[in-house]
Design an enzyme around this catalytic site. Structure first.
Site, PDB file in Angstrom:
ATOM      1  N   TRP A   3      44.596  33.685  46.727  1.00  0.00           N
ATOM      2  CA  TRP A   3      44.753  33.827  45.273  1.00  0.00           C
ATOM      3  C   TRP A   3      46.127  34.357  44.895  1.00  0.00           C
ATOM      4  CZ3 TRP A   3      45.240  37.884  41.583  1.00  0.00           C
ATOM      5  CH2 TRP A   3      45.349  39.158  42.136  1.00  0.00           C
TER       6      TRP A   3
ATOM      7  N   TYR B 262      44.445  47.090  37.451  1.00  0.00           N
ATOM      8  CA  TYR B 262      43.990  48.048  36.438  1.00  0.00           C
ATOM      9  C   TYR B 262      43.508  47.353  35.179  1.00  0.00           C
ATOM     10  CZ  TYR B 262      45.465  51.401  39.726  1.00  0.00           C
ATOM     11  OH  TYR B 262      45.543  52.118  40.876  1.00  0.00           O
TER      12      TYR B 262
ATOM     13  N   SER C 158      45.375  32.382  27.089  1.00  0.00           N
ATOM     14  CA  SER C 158      44.145  32.868  26.481  1.00  0.00           C
ATOM     15  C   SER C 158      44.085  34.392  26.513  1.00  0.00           C
ATOM     16  CB  SER C 158      42.946  32.263  27.213  1.00  0.00           C
ATOM     17  OG  SER C 158      41.803  33.040  26.999  1.00  0.00           O
ATOM     18  N   SER C 159      44.434  34.980  27.682  1.00  0.00           N
ATOM     19  CA  SER C 159      44.387  36.441  27.797  1.00  0.00           C
ATOM     20  C   SER C 159      45.357  37.098  26.836  1.00  0.00           C
ATOM     21  CB  SER C 159      44.784  36.900  29.194  1.00  0.00           C
ATOM     22  OG  SER C 159      43.892  36.437  30.120  1.00  0.00           O
TER      23      SER C 159
ATOM     24  N   GLU D 226      47.402  44.078  37.158  1.00  0.00           N
ATOM     25  CA  GLU D 226      46.180  43.272  37.058  1.00  0.00           C
ATOM     26  C   GLU D 226      44.973  44.030  37.614  1.00  0.00           C
ATOM     27  OE1 GLU D 226      45.348  40.488  35.710  1.00  0.00           O
ATOM     28  OE2 GLU D 226      43.405  40.176  36.677  1.00  0.00           O
TER      29      GLU D 226
ATOM     30  N   SER E 100      32.465  55.359  30.599  1.00  0.00           N
ATOM     31  CA  SER E 100      32.652  56.541  29.750  1.00  0.00           C
ATOM     32  C   SER E 100      31.755  56.515  28.520  1.00  0.00           C
ATOM     33  CB  SER E 100      34.114  56.648  29.303  1.00  0.00           C
ATOM     34  OG  SER E 100      34.946  56.678  30.428  1.00  0.00           O
TER      35      SER E 100
ATOM     36  N   ASP F  38      35.343  42.304  11.618  1.00  0.00           N
ATOM     37  CA  ASP F  38      35.515  41.279  12.648  1.00  0.00           C
ATOM     38  C   ASP F  38      36.826  41.580  13.351  1.00  0.00           C
ATOM     39  OD1 ASP F  38      35.687  38.785  14.133  1.00  0.00           O
ATOM     40  OD2 ASP F  38      34.232  37.989  12.704  1.00  0.00           O
TER      41      ASP F  38
ATOM     42  N   HIS G  61      37.751  31.236  45.171  1.00  0.00           N
ATOM     43  CA  HIS G  61      36.866  32.380  44.964  1.00  0.00           C
ATOM     44  C   HIS G  61      37.642  33.517  44.294  1.00  0.00           C
ATOM     45  CE1 HIS G  61      34.132  35.718  45.679  1.00  0.00           C
ATOM     46  NE2 HIS G  61      35.088  36.345  46.344  1.00  0.00           N
TER      47      HIS G  61
ATOM     48  N   HIS H 190      53.658  48.269  47.216  1.00  0.00           N
ATOM     49  CA  HIS H 190      52.762  48.770  48.265  1.00  0.00           C
ATOM     50  C   HIS H 190      51.836  47.660  48.764  1.00  0.00           C
ATOM     51  CE1 HIS H 190      49.652  50.182  45.048  1.00  0.00           C
ATOM     52  NE2 HIS H 190      49.365  48.988  45.462  1.00  0.00           N
ATOM     53  N   HIS H 191      51.875  46.497  48.118  1.00  0.00           N
ATOM     54  CA  HIS H 191      51.142  45.344  48.641  1.00  0.00           C
ATOM     55  C   HIS H 191      51.961  44.605  49.687  1.00  0.00           C
ATOM     56  CE1 HIS H 191      47.948  45.444  45.541  1.00  0.00           C
ATOM     57  NE2 HIS H 191      48.900  45.962  44.802  1.00  0.00           N
TER      58      HIS H 191
ATOM     59  N   LYS I 168      39.653  61.391  36.187  1.00  0.00           N
ATOM     60  CA  LYS I 168      38.584  60.641  35.531  1.00  0.00           C
ATOM     61  C   LYS I 168      37.246  60.875  36.222  1.00  0.00           C
ATOM     62  CE  LYS I 168      39.443  56.828  33.456  1.00  0.00           C
ATOM     63  NZ  LYS I 168      40.101  56.800  32.156  1.00  0.00           N
TER      64      LYS I 168
ATOM     65  N   HIS J  29      49.772  44.215  40.514  1.00  0.00           N
ATOM     66  CA  HIS J  29      49.204  45.550  40.540  1.00  0.00           C
ATOM     67  C   HIS J  29      48.653  45.985  39.183  1.00  0.00           C
ATOM     68  CE1 HIS J  29      47.775  48.885  42.674  1.00  0.00           C
ATOM     69  NE2 HIS J  29      48.088  49.611  41.629  1.00  0.00           N
TER      70      HIS J  29
ATOM     71  N   THR K  67      43.325  59.229  38.524  1.00  0.00           N
ATOM     72  CA  THR K  67      42.040  58.630  38.864  1.00  0.00           C
ATOM     73  C   THR K  67      41.041  59.722  39.224  1.00  0.00           C
ATOM     74  OG1 THR K  67      43.317  56.817  39.778  1.00  0.00           O
ATOM     75  CG2 THR K  67      40.961  56.783  40.198  1.00  0.00           C
TER      76      THR K  67
ATOM     77  N   ARG L 270      42.307  38.762  57.472  1.00  0.00           N
ATOM     78  CA  ARG L 270      41.550  38.091  56.424  1.00  0.00           C
ATOM     79  C   ARG L 270      41.935  36.614  56.387  1.00  0.00           C
ATOM     80  NH1 ARG L 270      44.569  40.236  50.951  1.00  0.00           N
ATOM     81  NH2 ARG L 270      43.020  38.978  49.891  1.00  0.00           N
TER      82      ARG L 270
END
Lengths: 374, 523, 191
Positions: free
Chosen positions: B138, B253, B165-166, B251, B264, B102, B73, B298-299, B327, B249, B324, B446
């Site tokens: 994950w 963002y 790909s990314s 990722e 925006s 293009d 998931h 911090h994770h 924004k 991390h 943040t 979790r």
């Protein structure tokens, strides 16, 4: 009228759904904690929540005011401003000030939390797949602590008890008001030792030790769980800490030492099949049942069946070997040699061969000792 | 996919058109449909998880399958659904918004899309491998990954392909934005969506290779006798976490920043007022991107770090709240004294603004090390990142789809149904995830398939919400198909407040080839 | 149609970006030695070589409680334990402690011990002059061996640390004579 009848329906619906009403807890905040540090953390959290409430009122207030008043549907005409340096500087600086107001108390609590020096007791908690092992370094008490909830409750075949999934065969016992240092490590993968009521959480990392501590203020039983995904039975390796008085603790330690001093079996005795099967069933239900399932039906292909299984009906030597040393082919089969006694292994093998299957063989503790190569 | 074919049956080349196409609009559509399929697949997995958690006890699935579900998931939603969805937006919109014909490398664009389906099949197919997929979460923490079966290798290989790909997609985006802008489209005149993608693409190019490194090390640890993460051989399992979160991390963002871009665009359009503080938005986005590389640990507050390190990561993390916050304030200032109307895209943008801010608040709570240690790896964290990813990224994607759909297909969606979709989504989202904060505070870990009775009530509420949310998205599919098949013809400019090039310089629907001669935007 | 100059520009941008991507892949791997270097500098672990002791001044004014712990990670059945659980020492003082490995089995094996410290940041102040963790140890069948560890606590140890744990986790690396002779002996007994 309409609203109240709707609420009544909702309430009835809710009652029907909520399992074991007496046990249900609609918790909204941290569990009540029993350590000074826990109270500090709670206060910090409350302080932060007040700040957040304040910011929310300002931010969401402006947002909803704007949504309600500055609508095209109300005929509001759009202004065309799109920058204002003063405002932008203000709303960069004000958050910084607020953040400092959060960081100062957080730093204080953090520094207080890290002081693991001068403990009264040091206990090493070792994570295994899937149970905890405890060593009281000075007292010399050593034991494993596994889930004691019967499998039938988990599978919905029996009613769930009050401490469902949060109960173990042998809890950790500590005296009240003493600084207890917990060293964590692990045997296989990363686990994490978490007891919310004592406000401690520390990862247990294979190959290394980590430390944390707590000092319980009151006696009582505190329950927690492993919180780092450690494989299949991650949800089934709870932690139970019993905080008792100093005297009760001393009595407990003495009892533990007396028990471990006297071996519960006689290495030279020859046990009967029936004795071994009944002892083995208990060992099986504590250690094997999670994967190989009640009655040894297994969950192929990862967890092969024991009933009619190749190893459990094949040569005894192979059977003893796989339990002592684990499987070379299937990494899920752990080595139990260092965790179970010769008696346990003899009993569980006998149970598998003559209880689950009916070969009628008895494996004696001495056979296991021989296989270990002593 | 069917719908696209039906819609485009007048195109001569049929199915092969999509295999060989180098057109940014075709590729954009394929990205979006691919991500939607993956979204539904990941959603079904989420519902398996929530069905099992509906009541205490094991009813629906066994623990190991449950772990595979949580793992897949997460991977499918992050790498298969959200990221490709925003790449789809980038493909469709960036050339039209900067006046380019293009993408810079059309053929590479085709490759980067066609790498995705094999990767998706590999990822989902790992379930069928002997022993099933990896049940490791994950984050793929070592050394649990070493114990897994062949499914784990398939997942690692799939991540390699997705990463490739990314990176190719990002290189394309950066090059397009830097080199193909129409004359007069200076950097500081670019729509904010383009800016956010430029920054995101750089983040991707810098972060994805690190993930590739981490999973490659896992692979060699599994099969080739290396000991990167094995203490016995002089490695350290915690090092995996450092490398993973160095990617992980940013990722977060990578997922959030393009969402900021969509919001925006939508908020100024429906407020009929220019975006407030354009320059500060650009700087805030860039500083979020830079800070995101400096806060990864911090994770990992519970792995046991020196207290100095914990303090550093706590302060650095809290600092992210500043840009943040800027924004959020800018968006509200954009709405302030505007002339707002609330069509579906604007509703989703408001839902984003409200719920993303709540996700930001809980992020602030989690930034504080002592509090985080209590909540780490529990449901509070699950609630937090779903506020950021679902109410954040997914709602922004919905806003974007409703906003640009008329431009893409030349037909309007059903406004009434769109609004119903919004209200269903936001209500069920909160029913599902708001209560998870309470579970986390009460100490529920979790990734557990079964739980103590004290957690029963909120879990049941959460599961009911999840099924409601799931079915709301089937409804979204219906709205889309209805718009494509029989939607009203879209007016040339359905949103009177829109100011970007695709609305002002191109007809609706956008022609297959647009801006073959660049528009001159010099004053 | 893109003009030739813009194609050239595109290609240059492509090259730069591919370079960044490759660089970052390398950086992922560079994190490994970097991490180890950081760990060594901060003393979280230094496996293979003795530490140098610069300051040998004994600080009589402070006492540190040193705790010892050992973990045996093996499938064979041997065990390693410290002969003392704790010792009170002064910083700068030469400390000797013995770890005892008992191999009651007929198996020969090699093992590597990994030291770790609690609290973690105390690691850099535990200077080991002699340690069985510096090399892999070969243990014979039915052997019992004492491993001395000699160390000094650096007087620079922060004042608020008064308890330090030194823990070894010993991993079995290579097992020589294994399953075959164990099974053979079992068969003998059974017949």
């Amino acid at each position: 009228m309409k609203v109240s009848s709707f609420l009544r329906v909702l309430a009835v619906f809710g009652l029907a759904l909520s399992p074991g009403l007496g046990l249900a807890e609609w918790n909204l905040n941290f569990k009540p904690t029993n350590t000074i540090l826990g109270h500090d953390i709670e206060m910090l959290h409350n302080w932060i929540m007040w700040i957040i409430l304040g910011i929310s009122i300002v931010v969401f207030g402006a947002m909803f005011y704007s949504i309600l008043k500055h609508r095209k549907a109300l005929g509001h005409k759009a202004s065309h401003f799109h920058e204002n340096t003063t405002v932008e500087i203000i709303w960069t600086i004000v958050p910084v000030v607020i953040l400092i107001g959060m960081a100062i108390p957080a730093t204080k609590v953090l520094l207080a939390a890290r002081d693991t020096s001068a403990p009264d007791i040091t206990i090493k908690a070792t994570g295994y797949q899937w149970k905890w092992g405890y060593d009281y370094l000075d007292e010399g008490v050593k034991f494993y602590s596994s889930l004691s909830t019967p499998r039938d409750q988990i599978n919905g075949l029996a009613e769930k008890g009050e401490t469902y999934l949060l109960e173990v065969d042998r809890p950790v016992v500590v005296p009240v008001g003493k600084k207890v240092r917990i060293l964590t490590t692990a045997n296989d993968v990363i686990h994490s030792w978490f007891v919310p009521g004592l406000s401690v959480k520390q990862d247990a990392i294979p190959g290394f030790i980590r430390d944390t501590w707590f000092k319980a203020e009151e006696t009582g039983t505190f329950r927690g769980q492993c919180t780092e995904l450690c494989g299949k039975e991650h949800g089934f390796m709870p932690i139970v800490v019993e905080v008792v008085t100093e005297e009760e603790y001393k009595t407990w330690v003495a009892a533990q030492l007396a028990e471990s001093g006297a071996p519960s079996f006689d290495a030279n005795k020859t046990y009967t099949v029936a004795e071994l099967v009944s002892a083995g069933e208990q060992v099986y239900n504590t250690n094997c049942v999670a994967c190989h399932q009640p009655g040894g039906v297994g969950m192929p292909p990862t967890f092969p069946a024991i009933k009619g299984g190749k190893i459990a009906t094949g040569p005894i030597g192979d059977h003893i070997d796989i339990i002592l040393n684990g499987s070379k082919k299937n990494p899920m089969m752990a080595a139990w040699g260092s965790q179970l006694t010769d008696m346990d292994i003899a009993a569980v093998i006998t149970y598998q061969r003559s209880g689950i299957n009916d070969l009628g063989e008895a494996i004696q503790p001495g056979d296991v000792a021989t296989a270990r190569g002593i | 996919m069917e719908a696209v074919h039906d819609h485009d049956h007048h195109q001569p080349a049929g199915l092969m058109r999509y295999v060989t196409t180098t057109n940014h609009k075709d590729i954009g559509s394929m990205y979006l449909w691919f991500s939607f399929v993956m979204f539904l697949m990941g959603g079904v997995m989420a519902l398996v998880i929530r069905a099992e958690l509906f009541q205490p006890g094991l009813q629906v699935v066994q623990p190991e399958f449950f772990n595979q579900m949580t793992t897949l998931h997460g991977l499918i939603m992050v790498f298969g659904a959200i990221m490709p969805a925003f790449v789809g937006f980038a493909n469709w919109q960036i050339p039209m918004m900067i006046g380019a014909p293009d993408m810079a490398f059309p053929r590479m664009n085709n490759w980067s899309f066609w790498l995705l389906p094999p990767a998706g099949i590999l990822l989902a197919g790992s379930l069928l491998a002997p022993g099933g997929a990896g049940g490791v979460g994950w984050t793929l923490y070592a050394p649990l990954t070493v114990q897994q079966g062949m499914g784990m290798d398939m997942m690692i290989f799939s991540i390699h392909i997705l990463g490739m790909s990314s990176i190719m997609g990002s290189i394309n985006i950066v090059t397009t934005i830097l080199n193909l802008r129409a004359p007069g489209m200076t950097m500081m005149k670019m729509p904010l969506f383009v800016w956010t993608w430029l920054i995101t693409a750089y983040l991707l190019i810098a972060a994805m290779p690190v993930l590739a490194g981490a999973v490659t090390m896992t692979l060699t640890d599994r099969h080739f006798g290396t000991h990167f993460f094995n203490a016995a051989g002089g490695g350290d399992p915690v090092m995996y976490q450092h490398i993973f979160w160095f990617f992980g991390h940013p990722e977060v963002y990578i997922i959030a920043i393009p969402a900021f871009g969509v919001i925006s665009e939508v908020i100024p359009t429906f407020s009929r007022k220019p975006l407030f503080g354009y320059a500060s938005m650009v700087y805030a986005t860039a500083s979020i991107a830079i800070l995101s590389f400096l806060v990864w640990a911090h994770h990992m507050y519970t792995v046991g770090m020196p207290v100095e390190a914990q303090l550093y990561y706590m302060f650095a993390t809290m600092l992210i709240a500043v840009p943040t916050g800027v924004k959020v304030f800018n968006w509200i200032a954009t709405m302030w004294k505007g002339s707002m109307s609330f069509e579906t895209p604007m509703l989703f943008a408001q839902g984003f603004l409200f719920l993303f801010t709540i996700g930001g608040f809980t992020g602030l709570v989690l930034a504080l090390t002592p509090v985080d240690i209590q909540l780490h790896d529990g449901y509070y964290v699950v609630a937090h990142f779903h506020y950021v990813m679902v109410a954040g990224a997914l709602f922004a994607a919905f806003a974007g789809v409703y906003y640009w759909l008329p431009k893409w297909i030349g037909r309007m969606y059903d406004e009434r149904l769109g609004k119903i979709h919004f209200w269903l989504s936001i209500i069920f989202f909160n029913v599902t995830f708001f209560v998870q904060h309470f579970l986390g505070l009460a100490g529920m870990p979790r990734r557990i398939p079964d739980y103590a009775l004290q957690f029963a009530d909120w879990n049941m509420v959460s599961s009911i919400g999840a099924f409601g949310f799931g079915f709301s998205q089937i409804f979204f599919l219906y709205i889309l198909l209805k718009a494509i098949k029989s939607g009203e013809k879209a007016p040339e400019k359905p949103w009177d407040g829109a100011t970007t090039l695709e609305w002002t310089h191109l007809p609706t629907p956008a022609p297959y080839h647009s801006f073959e001669t660049p528009p001159n935007l010099k004053d | 149609m893109a003009s030739d100059t813009s194609k050239l520009e595109n290609r240059q941008t492509l090259k730069k970006l591919v370079f960044i991507a490759i660089l970052m892949f390398g950086f992922g791997y560079a994190l490994v030695p970097l991490y180890k270097k950081i760990c060594e500098v901060t003393g979280v672990y230094s496996l293979t070589k003795p530490d140098e002791v610069v300051n040998t001044q004994v600080d009589e004014s402070r006492s540190i409680v040193l705790e010892f712990d050992a973990n045996s990670r093996n499938e064979t059945g041997w065990e390693i334990i410290p002969l003392e659980n704790r010792k009170t020492v002064h910083p700068g003082e030469l400390v000797q402690v013995t770890f005892k490995l008992t191999n009651p089995t007929a198996t020969t094996f090699e093992a590597q011990a990994i030291p770790s410290y609690g609290p973690k940041e105390a690691g850099q102040y535990v200077k080991k002059l002699e340690c069985f963790c510096f090399t892999q140890q070969k243990i014979n069948a039915n052997e019992t061996r004492d491993f001395p560890v000699v160390l000094v606590i650096d007087p620079e140890l922060p004042k608020d640390v008064t308890t330090v744990t030194l823990s070894y986790t010993m991993f079995e690396i290579e097992v020589k004579s294994t399953t075959e002779n164990r099974q053979a002996s079992l068969r003998e007994r059974q017949s």
